[in-house]
Write an enzyme that holds these catalytic residues in place. Structure first.
Site, PDB file in Angstrom:
ATOM      1  CE1 TYR A 120      17.257  38.129 -55.562  1.00 39.17           C
ATOM      2  CE2 TYR A 120      17.631  37.820 -53.103  1.00 39.17           C
ATOM      3  CZ  TYR A 120      16.773  37.861 -54.264  1.00 39.17           C
ATOM      4  OH  TYR A 120      15.290  37.570 -54.067  1.00 39.17           O
ATOM      5  CE  LYS A 167      13.269  24.598 -63.790  1.00 45.47           C
ATOM      6  NZ  LYS A 167      11.990  23.714 -63.729  1.00 45.47           N
ATOM      7  CG  ASP A 215       9.860  23.669 -61.225  1.00 44.31           C
ATOM      8  OD1 ASP A 215      10.903  22.787 -60.544  1.00 44.31           O
ATOM      9  OD2 ASP A 215       9.606  23.783 -62.543  1.00 44.31           O
ATOM     10  CG  ASP A 239      14.262  36.352 -50.724  1.00 40.23           C
ATOM     11  OD1 ASP A 239      13.779  36.454 -49.925  1.00 40.23           O
ATOM     12  OD2 ASP A 239      14.472  37.352 -51.674  1.00 40.23           O
ATOM     13  CG  ASP A 243       8.791  35.784 -48.472  1.00 44.14           C
ATOM     14  OD1 ASP A 243       9.863  35.782 -47.742  1.00 44.14           O
ATOM     15  OD2 ASP A 243       8.295  36.913 -49.201  1.00 44.14           O
TER      16      ASP A 243
END
Ligand code: ATP
Length: 342
Positions: A120, A167, A215, A239, A243
């Site tokens: 971002y 990750k 993941d 983010d 959600d």
């Protein structure tokens, strides 16, 4: 003491839920002075600028900002606004409430999302026709700061379990640094978690921590959200995972957030401008009102913040409810019910 609160409703349902939060803050009777600023698609169409300088200044000078949502111009509005308040941490609680038909009714999680870097950072380019790149920035300083903030948050809010999402097996340099740095903080501030995640046990004293590939974490969060407390994440992962957690507890209409800096902060719902329901007066105001409760906490009015949360919880349980929660009430009716309960 009067606190100046910047109010930036923005676009779409931001125009509907932000006044709801202001009504609730007015009902709480803390000495707030509200100063409204414009931002988003409509002001860009009018003036050519999605975030006018005047609005930046209002947010910079205020003690805290309430922000609704931005539409197409979101990246030109919320990213710079987060910089204006110098926020390095995005706090996103996802809690399931009684009386709602949640996919996972035992969820009580808080995502602590690094708010300044990662993908971002916005360093993208088209290097040749049909070939684009995005530079992912991860620094030791920002990683240490967010990990420290996450452990402070766990301690101050009675969470005994911290997970560091990463990750690093693929993004060896960037998430390697994020993981190593966050784990160094964790080792100083907690006891490593040695038990099996599936057992649901936590270490016997202090804050337990573990690390998780983001993941696999997504899958575990769906199946066993009750195993998690505070989840410290790089920017994009925070983010997305928050959600996902919104889906577990009843939808985006329920998730508040805080963007916290050293001396300033901005509070906004996790949801966006929801163009599909904008203008209909049926947006769920809970996420925005709960964001206002976080604002109260931040300014030292924890009892008032608790009162607002209790009033919202009672309204979510007993109604009236907006259509996203299976009801048919308007934003205004739900807001009035919260205010009456206060
Ligand atoms: P953005 O890209 O700005 O996040 P978006 O439309 O992709 O915008 P949201 O605005 O968050 O994403 O909306 C996603 C879905 O959730 C939509 O169907 C929307 O109606 C629903 N939604 C979001 N917020 C609310 C709310 N407060 N009340 C009811 N439904 C909501």
């Amino acid at each position: 003491m009067t606190h100046e609160i910047a109010v930036i409703p923005g676009d779409g349902i931001g125009q509907e839920v932000t006044p709801a939060a202001v009504d609730v803050l007015e009902a709480i009777a803390v000495d707030f002075e509200f100063v409204e600023g414009e931002a988003g698609d409509a002001v860009k169409a009018e003036t050519g600028e999605a975030l006018p300088r005047e609005t930046r200044e209002i947010a910079a000078d205020a003690d805290a900002t309430l922000f609704g949502a931005a539409g197409e111009t979101a990246a030109d509005v919320i990213l710079p606004l987060r910089q204006v308040v110098d926020s390095f941490a995005n706090v996103r609680p996802a809690v399931s409430y009684p009386g709602l038909d949640a996919v996972q009714p035992d969820t009580d999680l808080v995502f602590i999302r690094e708010n300044t870097e990662g993908v971002y950072k916005g360093i993208e380019s088209e290097i040749s026709d049909g070939v684009t790149t995005c530079t992912r920035v991860i620094t030791e300083d920002a990683s240490e700061k967010i990990a420290d903030f996450g452990f402070d948050y766990a301690r101050n809010n009675d969470y005994d379990d911290v997970t560091i999402a990463h990750k690093a097996n693929v993004m060896r340099e960037t998430d390697g640094l994020f993981l190593d740095t966050a784990e160094a903080v964790a080792e100083e501030r907690s006891v490593p978690r040695t038990d099996e995640r599936a057992s649901g046990d936590t270490a016997s004293e202090g804050i337990a921590y573990d690390t998780a590939l983001m993941d696999a974490l997504a899958m575990h969060l769906v199946m066993h959200p009750e195993d998690y407390g505070v989840v410290i994440c790089p920017n994009l992962a925070g983010d997305m995972l928050s959600d996902l957690a919104a889906g577990l507890v009843g939808g985006l209409g329920l998730l508040p957030s805080a963007n916290v800096g050293e001396d300033n902060a901005l509070f906004e719902p996790v949801h966006g401008s929801a163009p599909d329901i904008a203008g209909e007066g049926v947006a769920n105001p809970a996420a925005m009102i709960l964001s206002a409760a976080m604002l109260l906490d931040h300014l030292g009015y924890e009892d008032e913040g608790d009162r607002v949360r209790t009033a919202v919880e009672a309204t979510l349980e007993d109604g009236p409810k907006t259509p996203d929660l299976g009801g048919s009430a308007s934003t205004e009716a739900v807001t009035e019910a919260v205010v009456d309960r206060l």
